[in-house]
Design an enzyme around this catalytic site. Structure first.
Site, PDB file in Angstrom:
ATOM      1  N   PRO A   9       0.997  -1.119   0.005  1.00 34.22           N
ATOM      2  CA  PRO A   9       0.013  -0.187  -0.054  1.00 34.22           C
ATOM      3  C   PRO A   9       0.788   1.387  -0.159  1.00 34.22           C
ATOM      4  CG  PRO A   9      -0.235  -0.990   2.027  1.00 34.22           C
ATOM      5  CD  PRO A   9       0.503  -2.143   1.112  1.00 34.22           C
ATOM      6  N   ASN A  10       0.478   2.241  -0.727  1.00 34.71           N
ATOM      7  CA  ASN A  10       0.915   3.503  -0.810  1.00 34.71           C
ATOM      8  C   ASN A  10       2.126   3.781  -1.656  1.00 34.71           C
ATOM      9  OD1 ASN A  10      -1.404   4.832   0.429  1.00 34.71           O
ATOM     10  ND2 ASN A  10      -0.560   3.978   2.287  1.00 34.71           N
ATOM     11  N   ARG A  17       6.025  12.320  -2.784  1.00 36.16           N
ATOM     12  CA  ARG A  17       5.698  12.797  -1.365  1.00 36.16           C
ATOM     13  C   ARG A  17       6.670  12.083  -0.514  1.00 36.16           C
ATOM     14  NH1 ARG A  17      -0.365  11.515  -0.194  1.00 36.16           N
ATOM     15  NH2 ARG A  17      -1.019  11.986  -2.462  1.00 36.16           N
ATOM     16  N   TYR A  22      11.610   8.470   1.362  1.00 39.36           N
ATOM     17  CA  TYR A  22      11.618   7.480   0.371  1.00 39.36           C
ATOM     18  C   TYR A  22      12.257   7.777  -0.958  1.00 39.36           C
ATOM     19  CZ  TYR A  22       8.112   5.744   3.363  1.00 39.36           C
ATOM     20  OH  TYR A  22       7.495   4.993   4.641  1.00 39.36           O
ATOM     21  N   ASN A  73       7.787  -6.087  -0.972  1.00 40.83           N
ATOM     22  CA  ASN A  73       7.845  -4.818  -0.107  1.00 40.83           C
ATOM     23  C   ASN A  73       6.472  -4.909   0.397  1.00 40.83           C
ATOM     24  OD1 ASN A  73       7.706  -2.534   1.567  1.00 40.83           O
ATOM     25  ND2 ASN A  73       9.056  -1.249   0.029  1.00 40.83           N
ATOM     26  N   ALA A  76       3.128  -0.989   4.662  1.00 34.28           N
ATOM     27  CA  ALA A  76       2.590  -1.053   6.200  1.00 34.28           C
ATOM     28  C   ALA A  76       1.959  -2.253   6.521  1.00 34.28           C
ATOM     29  CB  ALA A  76       1.362   0.050   6.141  1.00 34.28           C
ATOM     30  N   GLU A  97      12.271 -10.082   1.523  1.00 29.00           N
ATOM     31  CA  GLU A  97      11.397  -8.872   2.076  1.00 29.00           C
ATOM     32  C   GLU A  97      12.455  -7.589   1.665  1.00 29.00           C
ATOM     33  OE1 GLU A  97       8.838  -9.107   5.329  1.00 29.00           O
ATOM     34  OE2 GLU A  97       9.807  -7.125   6.259  1.00 29.00           O
ATOM     35  N   HIS A  99      12.824  -3.158   2.152  1.00 24.52           N
ATOM     36  CA  HIS A  99      12.048  -2.156   2.444  1.00 24.52           C
ATOM     37  C   HIS A  99      13.255  -0.750   1.918  1.00 24.52           C
ATOM     38  CE1 HIS A  99       9.237  -3.806   4.745  1.00 24.52           C
ATOM     39  NE2 HIS A  99       9.826  -4.630   5.244  1.00 24.52           N
ATOM     40  N   ARG A 106      13.539   4.146  12.617  1.00 19.56           N
ATOM     41  CA  ARG A 106      12.246   4.911  12.651  1.00 19.56           C
ATOM     42  C   ARG A 106      11.410   4.575  13.836  1.00 19.56           C
ATOM     43  NH1 ARG A 106       9.650   4.388   6.755  1.00 19.56           N
ATOM     44  NH2 ARG A 106       8.383   6.216   7.467  1.00 19.56           N
TER      45      ARG A 106
HETATM   46  O1  CA2 Z   1      10.603   1.706   3.778  1.00 18.90           O
HETATM   47  C1  CA2 Z   1       9.808   0.957   3.035  1.00 18.90           C
HETATM   48  O2  CA2 Z   1       9.802   0.310   2.086  1.00 18.90           O
HETATM   49  C2  CA2 Z   1       8.372   0.570   3.888  1.00 18.90           C
HETATM   50  O3  CA2 Z   1       7.867  -0.632   3.532  1.00 18.90           O
HETATM   51  C3  CA2 Z   1       7.534   1.729   3.257  1.00 18.90           C
HETATM   52  C4  CA2 Z   1       5.937   1.691   4.125  1.00 18.90           C
HETATM   53  C5  CA2 Z   1       6.294   1.689   5.399  1.00 18.90           C
HETATM   54  O4  CA2 Z   1       5.100   1.719   6.184  1.00 18.90           O
HETATM   55  C6  CA2 Z   1       7.254   0.508   5.879  1.00 18.90           C
HETATM   56  O5  CA2 Z   1       7.210   0.962   7.452  1.00 18.90           O
HETATM   57  C7  CA2 Z   1       8.492   0.912   5.275  1.00 18.90           C
HETATM   58  C8  CA2 Z   1       5.368   2.864   3.446  1.00 18.90           C
HETATM   59  C9  CA2 Z   1       5.186   3.065   1.942  1.00 18.90           C
HETATM   60  C10 CA2 Z   1       4.439   4.375   1.646  1.00 18.90           C
HETATM   61  O6  CA2 Z   1       5.112   4.702   0.435  1.00 18.90           O
HETATM   62  C11 CA2 Z   1       5.077   6.239   0.468  1.00 18.90           C
HETATM   63  C12 CA2 Z   1       5.823   6.759  -0.964  1.00 18.90           C
HETATM   64  C13 CA2 Z   1       5.818   7.830  -0.951  1.00 18.90           C
HETATM   65  C14 CA2 Z   1       5.145   8.783  -0.258  1.00 18.90           C
HETATM   66  C15 CA2 Z   1       4.320   8.358   0.950  1.00 18.90           C
HETATM   67  C16 CA2 Z   1       4.330   7.129   0.964  1.00 18.90           C
END
Ligand code: CA2
Length: 149
Positions: A9-10, A17, A22, A73, A76, A97, A99, A106
């Site tokens: 997700p996301n 953003r 990221y 990946n 969340a 996996e 990330h 974090r």
């Molecule tokens: O660091 C990673 O790859 C995560 O899997 C990214 C997830 C986060 O919940 C994990 O703890 C770590 C969040 C992905 C959201 O992606 C976004 C990308 C750009 C802007 C906002 C969110």
């Protein structure tokens, strides 16, 4: 050798953003790098992203017999999803996996992964390049397993 690259997700928001966490690359960049890396090692990768837990579970469920391994990946869902954990266990496919960020640097809730114990290994903190490392690592693992018979 066929690989399934899953993003949760996301991650479709990559590049729009929170670049300080990221990076500035996009999901298209991630998928292009994963496919290119697979090809460099003589494998083929298919990519899929979803914000919906059930869609990711269904893709993992359908992967057995089609794919040799998975790079995931779970985003969340890493920190919440018994369903993804069970799907990875049931598939019995080797998974890595990955990330983008180093979740250990974090919030406390990101320190736990429900899915990592079902994976061969976990990689984090290398940004976009982590996907290349994950694909290479998975192919190396699959080749070693084949040699061992
Ligand atoms: O660091 C990673 O790859 C995560 O899997 C990214 C997830 C986060 O919940 C994990 O703890 C770590 C969040 C992905 C959201 O992606 C976004 C990308 C750009 C802007 C906002 C969110």
């Amino acid at each position: 050798m066929r690989l399934l690259i899953l993003n949760g997700p996301n991650l479709r928001l990559l590049g729009t953003r929170e670049p300080e966490i990221y990076g500035a690359f996009t999901l298209a960049d991630v998928e292009a790098l994963a496919c290119k890396t697979a090809e460099q090692f003589g494998a083929k990768a298919d990519c899929f992203q979803s914000d919906i837990e059930g869609e990711l579970v269904a893709r993992i469920g359908a992967a057995r017999g089609v794919y040799d391994g998975i790079v995931i990946n779970p985003a969340a869902y890493t920190h919440t999803s018994v369903a993804l954990r069970d799907a990875l266990a049931a598939s019995a496919l080797p998974a890595i996996e990955v990330h983008i960020s180093n979740t250990h640097r974090r919030e406390a809730f990101r320190q736990v992964s429900y899915t990592a114990p079902m994976c061969v290994g976990q990689l984090m903190g290398f940004g976009l390049y982590g996907y290349a490392l994950a694909v290479e690592g998975l192919i190396h693992y699959l080749n070693s397993e084949r040699k061992r018979g």
